[in-house]
Design an enzyme around this catalytic site. Structure first.
Site, short mmCIF file in Angstrom:
data_model
loop_
_atom_site.label_atom_id
_atom_site.label_comp_id
_atom_site.label_asym_id
_atom_site.label_seq_id
_atom_site.Cartn_x
_atom_site.Cartn_y
_atom_site.Cartn_z
N CYS A 302 0.65 -1.19 -0.12
CA CYS A 302 -0.12 0.33 0.11
C CYS A 302 0.54 0.88 -0.57
O CYS A 302 -0.12 2.45 -0.37
CB CYS A 302 -1.13 0.53 1.10
SG CYS A 302 -0.28 -0.95 2.77
N GLU A 399 -4.32 3.27 -8.16
CA GLU A 399 -2.70 2.44 -7.59
C GLU A 399 -2.90 1.18 -8.39
O GLU A 399 -4.22 1.08 -8.77
CB GLU A 399 -4.02 2.16 -5.93
CG GLU A 399 -3.00 1.35 -5.49
CD GLU A 399 -3.65 1.18 -3.93
OE1 GLU A 399 -4.43 0.54 -3.86
OE2 GLU A 399 -2.41 1.14 -3.08
#
Ligand code: NDP
Length: 489
Positions: A302, A399
């Protein structure tokens, strides 16, 4: 094996080193054919099951329970009984003993956990062996230390546990995320129902064996496996706290669901971190940091440094050094001790990476992948770098959660800052420069929960981790993380 299509490269790949295979023995892991749910210290026979596989070769590994809402409710009830029947009123020094035991058993069984983590998740064994498992043990050690010192951790306040914590974790660091969640919850006197990710349940299930070895009282930790429906059932159950790590989309859905309810919530969601290289940085070191930032764990991180900002005067040099370094990365069998980049965690994740990479090419960025051979079976993606990326491109905004780096340039620190902060996320960032004053100037202004200076992807249980905005809220680790599992009278 499939040859990765040769992409135009301004820099030839370095003369390769040949490594003989160095496979880790996998027979240290004894898998059962079928796993039930771990509830109240017992294994419950599952009503429904699914198969978990190895993403490196699609080999089926075991049958896993798909917990129904009723089974989740049983697990929450078991955690409630354990909370009220003793765990919450146990002296902190007694709780600490269990946490110390768990930490020590994790260390003793570290090789077994490392092999299992790589088998089920696809990550290189050297990462699970040197990062995931030792850090997981470190989290239990660290929180064992706090368990009998909560009044010192929060002076002049009377810390009390919340009750039952529902915890939902992702597939990128299965054992480590479990440790991040369970260790502070238990140290603070809560009980737990944890749901691992659908694709990576095995280390959480082996952890149940550790709990039995440590003689943790039944019901203090319960593990329910299954897909997103199991997670949703846990969010919907009478728990006192939800701790979630995963996608921003699911995090938002959970937040909506809990709005107005008396349930404490922490969300650790996605990121699109900026890794900023100034022209006075030690460039060879910075290149190592770039590689660690984006190719560690196949980019399934992340806080991955997925947007690289390089000062224009050194951009050519940095990109050329980076391409050379990428040519030395060994992609392949996660259980080989020489492997640097393992398998992509699942078929849907591979599709997502491919789709975003295709969008980068369509939008006009220049792609480079070092020549490498990818296994035929399993889910694989070569380390990739994009240059000539505009900030508006999807590869600079979304992302990707894969081994894909977007390179952008800047001229002044102000421009670097403005571009780095041009993201809806705010989890992490990196700054590379020789000047301490510039590090402080950047760190103060970067809108990110964690800023690394002249390093990247460093973790310590004493250091709080978490984000802002679309990256979620709440902290894990350190006293801040402990606080998220307490109420104060
Ligand atoms: P999810 O957010 O779907 O998964 C995280 C966890 O939540 C898993 O245990 C998942 O179960 C569970 N879950 C799924 N749906 C629900 C729901 N409605 N209610 C409660 N729990 C739920 O992430 P994905 O695995 O789908 O990955 C998608 C993208 O998310 C990735 O490509 C990446 O961009 C991002 N991501 C970010 C992570 C981070 O650390 N910030 C970690 C993982 C992913 P199940 O595994 O069964 O789906």
């Amino acid at each position: 094996m499939t040859d990765v299509e040769k992409r135009p490269a301004s820099v030839p790949a370095p003369a390769g080193w040949d490594y003989a295979p160095a496979p880790e023995a996998r027979d240290i892991v004894q898998l059962r054919e079928r796993y039930g749910l771990f509830v109240g210290g017992q294994w419950l026979e599952p009503k429904e099951t699914y198969t978990t596989i190895s993403p490196a070769n699609e080999e089926p590994l075991a049958e896993i329970a798909q917990a129904t809402p009723e089974e989740v409710a049983d697990a929450v009830a078991a955690a409630r009984v354990a909370f009220e029947d003793g765990w919450s009123s146990l002296p902190g020094s007694e709780r600490a003993k269990y946490l110390f035991r768990i930490a020590r058993i994790l260390q003793e069984r570290s090789r077994e956990f490392a092999v299992l983590e790589s088998l089920n998740g696809g990550k290189p064994i050297k990462e699970s062996r040197d990062v995931d498992v030792p850090l997981a043990a470190a989290h239990f050690f660290y929180h064992a230390g706090w368990a009998d010192k909560l009044e010192y951790a929060f002076p002049n306040r009377r810390p009390k546990p919340l009750g039952v914590a529902g915890q939902i974790i992702p597939w990128n660091f299965p054992l480590l995320m479990l440790a991040w969640k369970i260790a502070p919850a238990l140290a603070a006197g809560n009980t737990v129902v944890l749901k691992p990710a659908e694709t990576t349940p095995l280390s959480a299930l082996l952890f149940c064996d550790v709990l039995r070895q440590a003689e943790l009282p039944p019901g203090v930790v319960n593990i329910v496996t299954g897909d997103g429906r199991t997670g949703a059932a846990l969010v919907d159950s009478p728990v006192d706290k939800i701790a979630f790590t995963g996608s921003t989309e699911v995090g938002k859905a959970i937040q909506r669901h809990l709005a107005g309810k008396q349930v404490k919530l922490t969300l650790e969601l996605g990121g699109k971190a900026a890794n900023v290289i100034f022209d006075d940085a030690a460039l060879d070191q910075a290149v190592e940091g770039i590689v660690n930032g984006i190719y560690f764990n196949q980019g399934h991180v992340c806080c991955a440094g997925s947007r690289l900002f390089v000062q224009e005067s050194v951009a050519e040099d940095v990109v050329s050094k980076l391409k050379r370094r990428m040519g030395t990365l060994r992609v392949g069998d996660p259980l080989d001790k020489n492997t640097d980049v393992g398998a992509i965690n699942s078929a849907p994740q591979l599709e997502k990476i491919k789709e975003l990479v295709a969008s980068g090419e369509e939008e006009g960025a220049q792609i480079y992948q070092p020549p490498c051979r990818l296994p035929e079976r399993g889910y694989w993606f070569a380390p990739t770098v994009f240059t000539e990326v505009a900030q508006s491109y999807r590869i600079a905004q979304e992302e990707i959660f894969g081994p894909v780096l977007s390179v952008l340039t800047f001229r002044t620190p102000e421009e670097a800052l403005e571009k780095a902060n041009n993201t809806p996320y705010g989890l992490s960032a990196g700054v590379w420069t020789e000047k301490g004053s510039r590090i402080l100037w950047m760190a103060e202004r970067l809108r990110a929960g964690v800023v690394w200076a002249n390093t990247y992807n460093r973790f310590d249980p004493a250091s709080p981790f978490g984000g802002y905005r679309e990256s979620g809220f709440g902290r894990e680790g350190g006293r801040h993380g402990l606080e998220a599992y307490m109420r104060f009278e």
